[in-house]
Design a protein around this motif. Structure first.
Motif, PDB file in Angstrom:
ATOM      1  N   PRO A  96       0.713  -1.422  -0.108  1.00 33.41           N
ATOM      2  CA  PRO A  96      -0.125  -0.125  -0.010  1.00 33.41           C
ATOM      3  C   PRO A  96       0.853   0.998   0.091  1.00 33.41           C
ATOM      4  O   PRO A  96       0.517   2.338  -0.523  1.00 33.41           O
ATOM      5  CB  PRO A  96      -0.794  -0.157   1.238  1.00 33.41           C
ATOM      6  N   LEU A  97       1.917   1.186   0.709  1.00 33.56           N
ATOM      7  CA  LEU A  97       2.812   2.280   0.698  1.00 33.56           C
ATOM      8  C   LEU A  97       3.656   2.924  -0.649  1.00 33.56           C
ATOM      9  O   LEU A  97       3.728   3.616  -1.102  1.00 33.56           O
ATOM     10  CB  LEU A  97       3.714   2.243   1.810  1.00 33.56           C
ATOM     11  N   ALA A  98       3.806   1.603  -1.076  1.00 30.08           N
ATOM     12  CA  ALA A  98       4.471   1.738  -2.458  1.00 30.08           C
ATOM     13  C   ALA A  98       3.495   2.227  -3.662  1.00 30.08           C
ATOM     14  O   ALA A  98       4.026   3.030  -4.457  1.00 30.08           O
ATOM     15  CB  ALA A  98       5.198   0.349  -3.014  1.00 30.08           C
ATOM     16  N   VAL A  99       2.342   1.928  -3.435  1.00 31.36           N
ATOM     17  CA  VAL A  99       1.326   2.429  -4.188  1.00 31.36           C
ATOM     18  C   VAL A  99       1.118   3.780  -3.934  1.00 31.36           C
ATOM     19  O   VAL A  99       1.389   4.726  -5.090  1.00 31.36           O
ATOM     20  CB  VAL A  99      -0.355   1.812  -3.989  1.00 31.36           C
ATOM     21  N   GLY A 100       1.059   4.429  -3.000  1.00 29.35           N
ATOM     22  CA  GLY A 100       1.141   5.813  -2.309  1.00 29.35           C
ATOM     23  C   GLY A 100       2.355   6.603  -3.058  1.00 29.35           C
ATOM     24  O   GLY A 100       2.364   7.795  -3.908  1.00 29.35           O
ATOM     25  N   ILE A 101       3.608   5.923  -2.767  1.00 26.92           N
ATOM     26  CA  ILE A 101       4.740   6.703  -3.453  1.00 26.92           C
ATOM     27  C   ILE A 101       4.757   6.919  -5.040  1.00 26.92           C
ATOM     28  O   ILE A 101       5.531   7.541  -5.409  1.00 26.92           O
ATOM     29  CB  ILE A 101       5.989   5.757  -3.096  1.00 26.92           C
ATOM     30  N   ALA A 102       4.289   5.699  -5.760  1.00 29.14           N
ATOM     31  CA  ALA A 102       4.194   5.614  -7.070  1.00 29.14           C
ATOM     32  C   ALA A 102       3.297   6.676  -7.778  1.00 29.14           C
ATOM     33  O   ALA A 102       3.600   7.401  -8.487  1.00 29.14           O
ATOM     34  CB  ALA A 102       3.651   4.277  -7.800  1.00 29.14           C
ATOM     35  N   VAL A 103       2.222   6.713  -6.750  1.00 28.78           N
ATOM     36  CA  VAL A 103       1.207   7.879  -7.209  1.00 28.78           C
ATOM     37  C   VAL A 103       2.194   9.389  -7.054  1.00 28.78           C
ATOM     38  O   VAL A 103       1.686  10.198  -7.878  1.00 28.78           O
ATOM     39  CB  VAL A 103       0.044   7.738  -6.496  1.00 28.78           C
ATOM     40  N   MET A 104       2.558   9.519  -6.117  1.00 25.15           N
ATOM     41  CA  MET A 104       3.206  10.725  -5.575  1.00 25.15           C
ATOM     42  C   MET A 104       4.421  11.061  -6.643  1.00 25.15           C
ATOM     43  O   MET A 104       4.659  12.178  -7.225  1.00 25.15           O
ATOM     44  CB  MET A 104       4.015  10.505  -4.259  1.00 25.15           C
ATOM     45  N   LEU A 105       4.932   9.945  -7.201  1.00 26.84           N
ATOM     46  CA  LEU A 105       5.990  10.089  -8.247  1.00 26.84           C
ATOM     47  C   LEU A 105       5.408  10.521  -9.697  1.00 26.84           C
ATOM     48  O   LEU A 105       5.708  11.672 -10.280  1.00 26.84           O
ATOM     49  CB  LEU A 105       6.945   8.811  -8.518  1.00 26.84           C
ATOM     50  N   LEU A 106       4.192  10.054  -9.874  1.00 30.83           N
ATOM     51  CA  LEU A 106       3.559  10.473 -11.131  1.00 30.83           C
ATOM     52  C   LEU A 106       3.152  11.903 -10.990  1.00 30.83           C
ATOM     53  O   LEU A 106       3.105  12.673 -11.885  1.00 30.83           O
ATOM     54  CB  LEU A 106       2.216   9.443 -11.315  1.00 30.83           C
ATOM     55  N   ALA A 107       2.627  12.263  -9.567  1.00 34.75           N
ATOM     56  CA  ALA A 107       2.220  13.696  -9.661  1.00 34.75           C
ATOM     57  C   ALA A 107       3.403  14.494  -9.597  1.00 34.75           C
ATOM     58  O   ALA A 107       3.319  15.700 -10.097  1.00 34.75           O
ATOM     59  CB  ALA A 107       1.551  13.993  -8.290  1.00 34.75           C
ATOM     60  N   GLY A 108       4.465  14.200  -9.078  1.00 31.34           N
ATOM     61  CA  GLY A 108       5.602  15.068  -9.136  1.00 31.34           C
ATOM     62  C   GLY A 108       6.137  15.429 -10.367  1.00 31.34           C
ATOM     63  O   GLY A 108       7.025  16.588 -10.845  1.00 31.34           O
ATOM     64  N   LEU A 109       6.064  14.518 -11.452  1.00 31.65           N
ATOM     65  CA  LEU A 109       6.538  14.530 -12.881  1.00 31.65           C
ATOM     66  C   LEU A 109       5.264  15.049 -13.829  1.00 31.65           C
ATOM     67  O   LEU A 109       5.814  15.442 -14.822  1.00 31.65           O
ATOM     68  CB  LEU A 109       6.934  13.122 -13.165  1.00 31.65           C
ATOM     69  N   THR A 110       4.041  15.197 -13.417  1.00 32.66           N
ATOM     70  CA  THR A 110       3.181  15.734 -14.304  1.00 32.66           C
ATOM     71  C   THR A 110       2.420  16.859 -13.698  1.00 32.66           C
ATOM     72  O   THR A 110       2.268  18.006 -14.078  1.00 32.66           O
ATOM     73  CB  THR A 110       2.140  14.576 -14.775  1.00 32.66           C
ATOM     74  N   LEU A 111       1.818  16.672 -12.378  1.00 34.55           N
ATOM     75  CA  LEU A 111       0.932  17.730 -11.848  1.00 34.55           C
ATOM     76  C   LEU A 111       1.637  18.939 -11.552  1.00 34.55           C
ATOM     77  O   LEU A 111       1.122  19.992 -11.854  1.00 34.55           O
ATOM     78  CB  LEU A 111       0.104  17.174 -10.773  1.00 34.55           C
ATOM     79  N   LEU A 112       2.642  18.641 -10.727  1.00 35.20           N
ATOM     80  CA  LEU A 112       3.672  20.013 -10.186  1.00 35.20           C
ATOM     81  C   LEU A 112       3.910  20.734 -11.378  1.00 35.20           C
ATOM     82  O   LEU A 112       3.901  21.820 -11.299  1.00 35.20           O
ATOM     83  CB  LEU A 112       4.622  19.401  -9.247  1.00 35.20           C
ATOM     84  N   PRO A 113       4.528  20.240 -12.405  1.00 35.55           N
ATOM     85  CA  PRO A 113       5.159  20.919 -13.491  1.00 35.55           C
ATOM     86  C   PRO A 113       4.016  21.547 -14.165  1.00 35.55           C
ATOM     87  O   PRO A 113       4.296  22.543 -14.606  1.00 35.55           O
ATOM     88  CB  PRO A 113       6.015  19.893 -14.360  1.00 35.55           C
TER      89      PRO A 113
END
Length: 777
Positions: free
Chosen positions: A312-329
């Motif tokens: 479950p925590l790996a899922v959270g980090i994977a989603v955070m990575l995706l947001a860091g590379l797309t949503l934040l930019p």
């Protein structure tokens, strides 16, 4: 790989509004359609133990009496303010038993007897709801209270629920408030720190917004996995908040600082965002990769909480990575220079900065710096040998004024030999004790003589009324099975009411076939959740085994919270020793791929392990040697492993990839100075944010039951993060790089070049030029 991140940067900048819309709509859809994370929580540590653990074996042995460990048990206390329970009270009690039996999920309602003073009686409700199903448990308690409220008890007589499930339900609202407080204060602290760091109004919000969105989205996704059978503990909730906010802020700072740096170099906002994604996209991805790899290594654990925590925590980090590379930019591209207002993020000369000056000094004497640091950290690491696992600090009580608080108080007043959280001592005999009750007297006497138990309730003293072995046999022969008896003795019976009720109560302690017997005991060592009780478990098990042997029992065991916690800590210690090497190897492979080196991963991992041991040593010194605690929760080494060994590599990767970027066209020591000067503010800012989050955990979560252990977790992790940030990452690692020279990059092409002579800096790589050109369009 560089071309992929260049293309990603171009795509996000071009379709920034679409990216934002997809994230918002997706989060709303997931949170509205999937079950919440809190609804899928399983809070029982021992339920995650291997079936071979002693406490689980004891619970299985006692199953005919205490029921399946997957079932809930709720005591119901009916007490009067008068001199004794009347016939009207008895009639209402019988009505309550009938009405409670009709509650959905209730399997049985058993009469456990009257108190010695005759002013109270106790029922036991058994439900098919798991005792660790937070949502189902609360629903059950609400329904039971509703059923009791409809029973016409006489004036002066009241009925209350007692025990762990009722207490947990009463505490749930308080826990939810505490969790919301921790999350709210963490977000507020992060915003304040980011305001100070950026000296801008929008930058903190833009940096933090993706993490907040991911926290909601990943919670829904993990809740969905829980509904499909994944076990989720409350520690998952706690870690998800801190992990997502911490990692999300890290990735945000990596990107936002680089965007600001590119703006200072004269690029337009869209250009700066595209270049930043190109430059730090690999660092962010590798950072998330190390955390995911470390979390997935937990699948090798025997302890279920650790085993099931990774996915479950790996899922959270994977989603955070995706947001860091797309949503934040996308957000940075949308707001442009306004992100840094009122600061002027325009072209200016590069400044050396504090960390650049520090790096300039340390590269002059890197060997001395490294030796001093290793000696100090090694000395602190020695204190780890004094680590002792601890419980959670004391009795878990219901909030004052709640129905559970009144029920527990009534139980303690009228049934002092009982416990709201008893330790179960169970024995199996070769023949039925109904025919030969002698072993019961031997066992009861032996258990009392150990001196380890208080308030021992058992077959010869079920609820404060003593029965002799001869009486027990006579009553069984005359009345039959205790569990089948009505609430009052048959008309014309010569058996005193107190004796009759005492015999009825033996149904709780002797199985129908008479071969399984249990005793419910309080522990002289303290509350079952305390460290002293946990430490007493080995002695208690030895004493019980000796008594069982004297009573000619063929099997025995000790079940309950204290034995469960002891087994949990034992299994946890073994898992840490097994998991750390696996995680270290996996992270080493990720680092080797990212840095194109076989040498750098060796000292980078060594630095994190040394920092981890030193930080744990500081916690031992502070809480055991100085604070005088009997032990620290077994979760601390594990949590420090997650956050220092895994997240610590985030900063390593950022620093090392920047050093490699600078070293491609500069002498290595100059590259170290420039890289540390550029990344030092990012690393220290991220470290302060993460350490501040743990400080909030220590302050807001460190009150109430078990508060000292929560405080130990918060303080230990905060200190560890600060050490890792201000010493290891910005001092020891750069010193090592300066000492090794070109060997840092062996066997890649950079490892075969000499970096002692300056060269002209080449133009940006084609991928970077493409990113800039496209962004301009």
């Amino acid at each position: 790989m560089n071309a992929a991140f260049a293309a990603l940067g171009r795509g996000v900048v071009r379709f920034k509004w679409l990216v934002l819309a997809v994230w918002i709509v997706g989060t709303i859809a997931a949170t509205s359609q999937l079950p919440s994370l809190g609804s899928q929580v399983n809070n029982d540590n021992s339920s995650f133990l291997p079936a071979s653990s002693p406490s689980n074996k004891a619970a299985d042995l006692a199953q005919p009496l205490i029921g399946s460990t997957s079932q809930s048990q709720v005591p119901v206390i009916v007490a009067t303010t008068g001199p004794a329970l009347t016939a009207s009270d008895q009639a209402a009690l019988a009505a309550a038993k009938t009405d409670l039996s009709k509650v959905d999920t209730v399997k049985s309602v058993t009469f456990l007897g009257e108190s010695a003073d005759g002013r109270a009686a106790q029922l036991l409700v058994v439900s098919t709801v798991s005792p660790f199903d937070q949502s189902g448990g609360t629903t059950l308690v609400n329904h039971l209270q509703s059923a009791l409220g409809k029973v016409p008890f006489p004036a002066g007589t009241q009925a209350h629920l007692a025990g762990q499930l009722a207490t947990n339900a009463a505490n749930q609202k308080q826990s939810q408030k505490q969790g919301n407080l921790i999350q709210g204060l963490s977000i507020l602290l992060i915003i304040v720190l980011l305001l100070i760091i950026f000296r801008a109004l929008l930058a903190p919000l833009v940096t933090l917004l993706p993490a907040v969105l991911v926290l909601a989205l990943s919670g829904a996704l993990i809740g969905g996995l829980g509904s499909l059978g994944l076990k989720i503990s409350s520690i998952t909730q706690l870690l998800l908040i801190v992990l997502i906010l911490g990692a999300g802020t890290d990735y945000g700072l990596f990107l936002v600082f680089r965007v600001r740096e590119e703006l200072y170099r004269g690029h337009e906002p869209s250009e700066a965002v595209a270049i930043a994604v190109f430059r730090v996209g690999e660092s962010i991805s590798a950072s998330a990769g190390t955390v995911i790899v470390a979390l997935l290594s937990l699948l090798f654990a025997s302890f279920g909480i650790y085993h099931d925590l990774g996915p479950p925590l790996a899922v959270g980090i994977a989603v955070m990575l995706l947001a860091g590379l797309t949503l934040l930019p996308a957000l940075l591209a949308i707001f442009g220079r306004a992100v840094f207002w009122p600061s002027k993020a325009v072209g200016r000369e590069r400044r050396e900065g504090l960390w650049g000056r520090v790096a300039g000094r340390l590269v002059r004497k890197p060997a001395l710096t490294l030796v001093v640091g290793v000696v100090i950290f090694g000395g602190l690491a020695v204190a780890v040998t004094g680590f002792k696992p601890g419980g959670f600090g004391g009795e878990i009580t219901a909030p004052a004024g709640t129905d559970a608080a009144q029920g527990n108080a009534s139980l303690k007043a009228h049934f002092p030999q009982s416990s709201t959280n008893p330790t179960n001592i169970v024995m199996e005999f070769p023949t039925s004790v109904w025919q030969d009750p002698t072993p019961l007297a031997v066992a009861t006497s032996g258990l009392r003589q150990t001196g380890s138990f208080t308030g021992l309730a058992g077959p010869l003293d079920p609820r404060g009324t003593a029965l002799t072995p001869a009486q027990l046999t006579q009553l069984h022969n005359e009345l039959g099975p205790a569990a089948a008896l009505p609430s009052v003795s048959p008309p014309g019976s010569s058996i005193p009411a107190s004796t009759y009720n005492a015999y009825r109560a033996t149904a709780r302690f002797i199985s129908t076939d008479g071969r399984i017997v249990q005793w419910e005991a309080g522990l002289k060592a303290g509350d079952p959740s305390s460290t002293s009780a946990l430490n007493a478990v080995p002695t208690i098990r030895t004493q019980v085994a000796h008594v069982a042997n004297e009573a000619r029992a063929t099997a025995n065991g000790v079940a309950g919270e204290a034995p469960g916690l002891y087994d949990v800590s034992t299994v946890s210690d073994g898992d840490i020793l097994r998991i750390v090497p696996i995680a270290v190897l996996a992270i080493g492979i990720v680092l080797a791929l990212v840095l194109r080196s076989l040498i750098a991963p060796l000292y980078l991992i060594a630095s994190v392990v040394l920092s981890y041991l030193a930080s744990l040593g500081i916690a031992v010194i502070a809480f055991i040697y100085v604070g005088g605690q009997g032990g620290i929760t077994f979760l601390l080494p594990f949590l420090m492993f997650i956050f220092l060994l895994a997240l610590g590599e985030d900063y390593n990767i950022l620093v090392m990839t920047r050093i490699r970027e600078e070293a491609a066209h500069r002498p290595l020591r100059e590259a170290v100075v420039r890289a540390v000067g550029a990344t030092g503010p990012t690393v220290t800012s991220a470290g302060l944010v993460l350490a501040g989050t743990f400080a909030v955990l220590a302050a807001a979560g460190g009150s109430g039951s078990g508060g000292s252990q929560v405080r130990a977790i918060g303080v230990g992790l905060a200190v560890g993060i600060l050490l890792d940030t201000f010493v290891v990452r910005t001092v020891l690692v750069p010193s090592t790089v300066a000492l090794l020279g070109r060997w840092n990059w062996w066997p890649s092409a950079m490892g075969r070049r000499h970096h002692d002579e300056p060269t002209d800096a080449p133009p940006p790589p084609p991928a970077a030029r493409a990113a800039v050109t496209t962004a301009r369009r």
